[in-house]
Design an enzyme around this catalytic site. Sequence first.
Site, PDB file in Angstrom:
ATOM      1  N   ASN A   1       0.803  -1.222   0.000  1.00  0.00           N
ATOM      2  CA  ASN A   1       0.000   0.000   0.000  1.00  0.00           C
ATOM      3  C   ASN A   1       0.835   1.270   0.000  1.00  0.00           C
ATOM      4  O   ASN A   1       0.325   2.333  -0.315  1.00  0.00           O
ATOM      5  CB  ASN A   1      -0.990   0.022   1.176  1.00  0.00           C
TER       6      ASN A   1
ATOM      7  N   HIS B   1     -14.009  -0.216  -1.028  1.00  0.00           N
ATOM      8  CA  HIS B   1     -13.765   1.219  -1.208  1.00  0.00           C
ATOM      9  C   HIS B   1     -12.435   1.517  -1.888  1.00  0.00           C
ATOM     10  O   HIS B   1     -12.151   2.665  -2.237  1.00  0.00           O
ATOM     11  CB  HIS B   1     -13.866   1.974   0.131  1.00  0.00           C
TER      12      HIS B   1
ATOM     13  N   CYS C   1      -3.458   4.871   7.434  1.00  0.00           N
ATOM     14  CA  CYS C   1      -3.707   4.325   8.770  1.00  0.00           C
ATOM     15  C   CYS C   1      -2.550   4.528   9.728  1.00  0.00           C
ATOM     16  O   CYS C   1      -2.703   4.374  10.927  1.00  0.00           O
ATOM     17  CB  CYS C   1      -4.010   2.834   8.682  1.00  0.00           C
TER      18      CYS C   1
HETATM   19  N1  PMP Z   1      -4.790  -3.997   3.913  1.00  0.00           N
HETATM   20  C1  PMP Z   1      -4.259  -3.042   3.142  1.00  0.00           C
HETATM   21  C2  PMP Z   1      -3.059  -3.358   2.308  1.00  0.00           C
HETATM   22  C3  PMP Z   1      -4.807  -1.763   3.125  1.00  0.00           C
HETATM   23  O1  PMP Z   1      -4.261  -0.816   2.357  1.00  0.00           O
HETATM   24  C4  PMP Z   1      -5.944  -1.498   3.924  1.00  0.00           C
HETATM   25  C5  PMP Z   1      -6.588  -0.128   3.952  1.00  0.00           C
HETATM   26  N2  PMP Z   1      -5.721   0.925   4.087  1.00  0.00           N
HETATM   27  C6  PMP Z   1      -6.469  -2.546   4.707  1.00  0.00           C
HETATM   28  C7  PMP Z   1      -5.871  -3.777   4.672  1.00  0.00           C
HETATM   29  C8  PMP Z   1      -7.670  -2.340   5.591  1.00  0.00           C
HETATM   30  O2  PMP Z   1      -8.806  -2.074   4.821  1.00  0.00           O
HETATM   31  P1  PMP Z   1     -10.120  -1.484   5.515  1.00  0.00           P
HETATM   32  O3  PMP Z   1      -9.693  -0.264   6.229  1.00  0.00           O
HETATM   33  O4  PMP Z   1     -11.045  -1.214   4.361  1.00  0.00           O
HETATM   34  O5  PMP Z   1     -10.632  -2.540   6.438  1.00  0.00           O
END
Ligand code: PMP
Length: 372
Positions: free
Chosen positions: A150, A201, A330
């Site tokens: 990510n 999303h 996050c």
């Molecule tokens: N895994 C990865 C690689 C992510 O980029 C994300 C979201 N940033 C998540 C898990 C978690 O997804 P969500 O917040 O939609 O539960």
Amino acid sequence: MLYLDNSATTQIHPEVKDAMLPFLMEEFGNPSSKYYLVAENAKNAVKKARSALGSLIGSKDSEIIFTSGSTESNNMIIKGVADFHSDKGKHIITTKVEHPSVLETCKYLETKGFEVTYLDVDEYGRILLDDLRNQIKKNTILVTIIWGNNELGSLNDIKAISELCLQKNVFFHSDATQVIGKIKINLSDYPGVTFLSCSSHKFHGPKGIGAAFIREDQYHILTMITPLLHGGGQEQGIRSGTLAVHNIVGLGKAAEIAINSISENIQKINKLEKYLISILKDKFSNQIHFNNDNDNKIPGVISIQFKGINNEVLVKSLAPIVAVSTGSACSSSKPSHVLSAIGLTIDEVIFTVRFSLSSFIKEEDLDIFKQL
Ligand code: PMP
């Protein structure tokens, strides 16, 4: 405002919104109810959405379990495997560059007596297959490795990892949150992938809905895991709770759109990325450095160091005109564990900003960088 934070989340496609609206209003039925029309309509809509996601990832419809998103899918799969299969072993392998929903789950399991190996990664955040091979032991029950990173966009060699796990008879989960709808994936080409997580999303669907892929065996039985949510037995007893039909319909529509537009979008986003890089290079030349690999990555994800500039200050000052982030949305309050794991110094981490594109962007939108 130019939105360049599509790895954090994406805008809902207008057709997704239109598909969802009736299920927030007149089509309010519970798909678990029987016989009357609004329940049947809800049931059929969920079936159609499940099928669309199945087509997008190349799975059977019965291998899809709807969840609230990847955080839940990652928790459900990792804890569910650990709990159900602990008699076979208590060793899990993951990497140092996973999303917190994988890393924190693994850390939690360490407190419950599981042993977790956190694999190192190369300069672009990919694991080395030999490292994984060397770490798989008799008591390894699960390998969990991110499909596409990510923060850097780098893709792991999931084909090779899948084959290795199949050969070693170890379950393999991949967090595919950042790649679903962005690169072509056909799970029938990856028989060693036992589990996968995704969130709608990230590909122009609504928030709060996602899925876990759980592979069936030759007798059509899903790989066994302990559910995270016990209750009414929805989703084959693996994920109880009344289905969020409007969100599932939105996810399904987003999957349908992705199937039809993925090739075109890859081309478009790659072109946008080249254009953006050329503008940035012209403008900032040796004041910038790219952390990401140019090949074998998610289209449109760029990780750049603006040398000497604190990323929080840069992101804040750009905010009125361009939305970008310092890395993963996050973990923006702490220095990125991903960038540290690829060997960047703390300064280099602090200079880094992530740009992530989408097919909604037009080339001329990016000209804004010429005026900065
Ligand atoms: N895994 C990865 C690689 C992510 O980029 C994300 C979201 N940033 C998540 C898990 C978690 O997804 P969500 O917040 O939609 O539960």
